[in-house]
Design a protein around this motif. Structure first.
Motif, PDB file in Angstrom:
ATOM      1  N   MET A 138      50.828  51.230   0.754  1.00  0.00           N
ATOM      2  CA  MET A 138      51.570  50.798  -0.421  1.00  0.00           C
ATOM      3  C   MET A 138      53.053  51.024  -0.161  1.00  0.00           C
ATOM      4  O   MET A 138      53.430  52.077   0.351  1.00  0.00           O
ATOM      5  N   ARG A 139      53.855  50.034  -0.521  1.00  0.00           N
ATOM      6  CA  ARG A 139      55.304  50.177  -0.387  1.00  0.00           C
ATOM      7  C   ARG A 139      55.976  49.520  -1.574  1.00  0.00           C
ATOM      8  O   ARG A 139      55.739  48.349  -1.850  1.00  0.00           O
ATOM      9  N   ASN A 140      56.768  50.303  -2.281  1.00  0.00           N
ATOM     10  CA  ASN A 140      57.465  49.812  -3.479  1.00  0.00           C
ATOM     11  C   ASN A 140      56.504  49.154  -4.463  1.00  0.00           C
ATOM     12  O   ASN A 140      56.798  48.109  -5.046  1.00  0.00           O
ATOM     13  N   GLY A 141      55.339  49.755  -4.627  1.00  0.00           N
ATOM     14  CA  GLY A 141      54.354  49.262  -5.575  1.00  0.00           C
ATOM     15  C   GLY A 141      53.513  48.108  -5.074  1.00  0.00           C
ATOM     16  O   GLY A 141      52.640  47.613  -5.791  1.00  0.00           O
ATOM     17  N   ARG A 142      53.759  47.663  -3.847  1.00  0.00           N
ATOM     18  CA  ARG A 142      53.017  46.538  -3.269  1.00  0.00           C
ATOM     19  C   ARG A 142      51.876  47.067  -2.413  1.00  0.00           C
ATOM     20  O   ARG A 142      52.069  47.887  -1.525  1.00  0.00           O
ATOM     21  N   VAL A 143      50.665  46.585  -2.668  1.00  0.00           N
ATOM     22  CA  VAL A 143      49.490  47.008  -1.910  1.00  0.00           C
ATOM     23  C   VAL A 143      49.380  46.161  -0.646  1.00  0.00           C
ATOM     24  O   VAL A 143      49.497  44.937  -0.687  1.00  0.00           O
ATOM     25  N   ILE A 144      49.155  46.813   0.496  1.00  0.00           N
ATOM     26  CA  ILE A 144      49.126  46.142   1.791  1.00  0.00           C
ATOM     27  C   ILE A 144      47.765  46.374   2.436  1.00  0.00           C
ATOM     28  O   ILE A 144      47.399  47.510   2.742  1.00  0.00           O
ATOM     29  N   ASP A 145      47.013  45.304   2.633  1.00  0.00           N
ATOM     30  CA  ASP A 145      45.738  45.401   3.330  1.00  0.00           C
ATOM     31  C   ASP A 145      45.976  45.482   4.828  1.00  0.00           C
ATOM     32  O   ASP A 145      46.795  44.738   5.382  1.00  0.00           O
ATOM     33  N   LEU A 146      45.239  46.370   5.498  1.00  0.00           N
ATOM     34  CA  LEU A 146      45.382  46.575   6.931  1.00  0.00           C
ATOM     35  C   LEU A 146      44.045  46.382   7.631  1.00  0.00           C
ATOM     36  O   LEU A 146      43.002  46.712   7.073  1.00  0.00           O
ATOM     37  N   THR A 147      44.087  45.861   8.850  1.00  0.00           N
ATOM     38  CA  THR A 147      42.883  45.915   9.667  1.00  0.00           C
ATOM     39  C   THR A 147      42.684  47.369  10.093  1.00  0.00           C
ATOM     40  O   THR A 147      43.591  48.208   9.973  1.00  0.00           O
ATOM     41  N   MET A 148      41.500  47.670  10.610  1.00  0.00           N
ATOM     42  CA  MET A 148      41.225  49.047  10.991  1.00  0.00           C
ATOM     43  C   MET A 148      42.194  49.551  12.057  1.00  0.00           C
ATOM     44  O   MET A 148      42.697  50.675  11.983  1.00  0.00           O
ATOM     45  N   LYS A 149      42.484  48.738  13.056  1.00  0.00           N
ATOM     46  CA  LYS A 149      43.364  49.197  14.116  1.00  0.00           C
ATOM     47  C   LYS A 149      44.796  49.333  13.614  1.00  0.00           C
ATOM     48  O   LYS A 149      45.515  50.254  14.021  1.00  0.00           O
ATOM     49  N   GLU A 150      45.241  48.446  12.722  1.00  0.00           N
ATOM     50  CA  GLU A 150      46.557  48.603  12.109  1.00  0.00           C
ATOM     51  C   GLU A 150      46.614  49.902  11.323  1.00  0.00           C
ATOM     52  O   GLU A 150      47.614  50.632  11.361  1.00  0.00           O
ATOM     53  N   PHE A 151      45.539  50.205  10.600  1.00  0.00           N
ATOM     54  CA  PHE A 151      45.465  51.441   9.841  1.00  0.00           C
ATOM     55  C   PHE A 151      45.576  52.655  10.766  1.00  0.00           C
ATOM     56  O   PHE A 151      46.328  53.600  10.501  1.00  0.00           O
ATOM     57  N   GLU A 152      44.798  52.653  11.855  1.00  0.00           N
ATOM     58  CA  GLU A 152      44.811  53.791  12.778  1.00  0.00           C
ATOM     59  C   GLU A 152      46.185  53.972  13.408  1.00  0.00           C
ATOM     60  O   GLU A 152      46.658  55.102  13.585  1.00  0.00           O
ATOM     61  N   LEU A 153      46.852  52.870  13.738  1.00  0.00           N
ATOM     62  CA  LEU A 153      48.183  52.949  14.333  1.00  0.00           C
ATOM     63  C   LEU A 153      49.193  53.501  13.336  1.00  0.00           C
ATOM     64  O   LEU A 153      49.977  54.403  13.663  1.00  0.00           O
ATOM     65  N   LEU A 154      49.177  52.977  12.109  1.00  0.00           N
ATOM     66  CA  LEU A 154      50.112  53.460  11.100  1.00  0.00           C
ATOM     67  C   LEU A 154      49.830  54.923  10.748  1.00  0.00           C
ATOM     68  O   LEU A 154      50.757  55.718  10.547  1.00  0.00           O
ATOM     69  N   LYS A 155      48.569  55.277  10.685  1.00  0.00           N
ATOM     70  CA  LYS A 155      48.199  56.665  10.407  1.00  0.00           C
ATOM     71  C   LYS A 155      48.762  57.605  11.465  1.00  0.00           C
ATOM     72  O   LYS A 155      49.298  58.677  11.147  1.00  0.00           O
TER      73      LYS A 155
END
Length: 231
Positions: A150-167
């Motif tokens: 979430m950024r500035n109230g906007r929900v952002i869907d991520l693929t699993m690998k995008e999620f793992e990278l951002l995490k």
């Protein structure tokens, strides 16, 4: 709808036209404790995905008639966020980009290797995050339970690998992370060969979290790697 489970076992939908490969995949998954449903083409796969709501989809890119990429794109357009693993014969840059653009979470390179394949499946179907845990950096929030940003109230869907990278980046804010560190911690399963897979995923991650002129948070450290910082 909740992802399907049969006798409390996650259901994996296999969309594979090669009968021998489909049988081997199915057998290995069942022995590992999963339930499987097999579809021999994209049309049957789409029907099964709509009917059973699987916990995960494994699809061969080289499906006849309607390719695995088209199947994956249709699945994402329907609003499905189920993890999708794509079987591919090669991993050139354009193949990885096409895989991401279609909405797949990850890919598995043929020839089939049961141990590596099952390790990838477990990564996606058995997350270890606390249900209430969140990571925060600046105005960016990552919910570890829903795997959404979430950024500035906007929900952002991520693929699993995008999620793992951002995490991984958000777990080490303002720390310069080398490409080797990222590969080891995000692509930890037998990653083979020199590749610019990180650059591909960073590009797509930036497109999602830097919408409408928002300031860049994932900074490139030329010749080294990446760092999460505000400037």
């Amino acid at each position: 709808m909740r992802p399907a489970t049969f006798d409390h076992n996650p259901c994996v939908l296999l969309v594979e036209t090669d009968e021998a490969l489909a049988e081997r995949l199915s057998l290995d998954l069942r022995e590992a404790g999963y339930t499987t449903v097999v579809a021999a083409d994209a049309r049957a796969g789409w029907h099964q995905a709509s009917e059973i709501q699987p916990a995960m989809v494994v699809v061969d890119r080289a499906l006849p008639g309607d390719s695995g990429l088209s199947f994956c794109s249709q699945l994402r357009r329907s609003g499905s966020r189920v993890p999708v693993l794509m079987l591919m014969a090669r991993e050139a840059v354009d193949d990885r980009v096409a895989c991401l653009e279609a909405g797949a979470d990850d890919y598995f390179l043929k020839p089939y290797r049961a141990e590596t394949f099952l390790q990838m499946v477990r990564l996606y179907l058995h997350p270890t995050a606390s249900a209430s845990e969140q990571l925060r950096f600046s105005e960016l929030v990552l919910d570890l339970a829903t795997r959404r940003a979430m950024r500035n109230g906007r929900v952002i869907d991520l693929t699993m690998k995008e999620f793992e990278l951002l995490k991984y980046l958000m777990s080490h804010p303002r720390e310069v992370l080398t490409r080797e560190q990222i590969l080891e911690n995000v692509w930890g399963y037998d990653f083979m060969g020199e590749s610019n897979v990180i650059e591909v995923y960073i590009r797509y991650l930036r497109l999602k979290i830097e919408n409408e002129g928002e300031k860049r948070l994932i900074q490139t450290v030329r010749g080294v790697g990446y760092v999460l910082r505000e400037s």
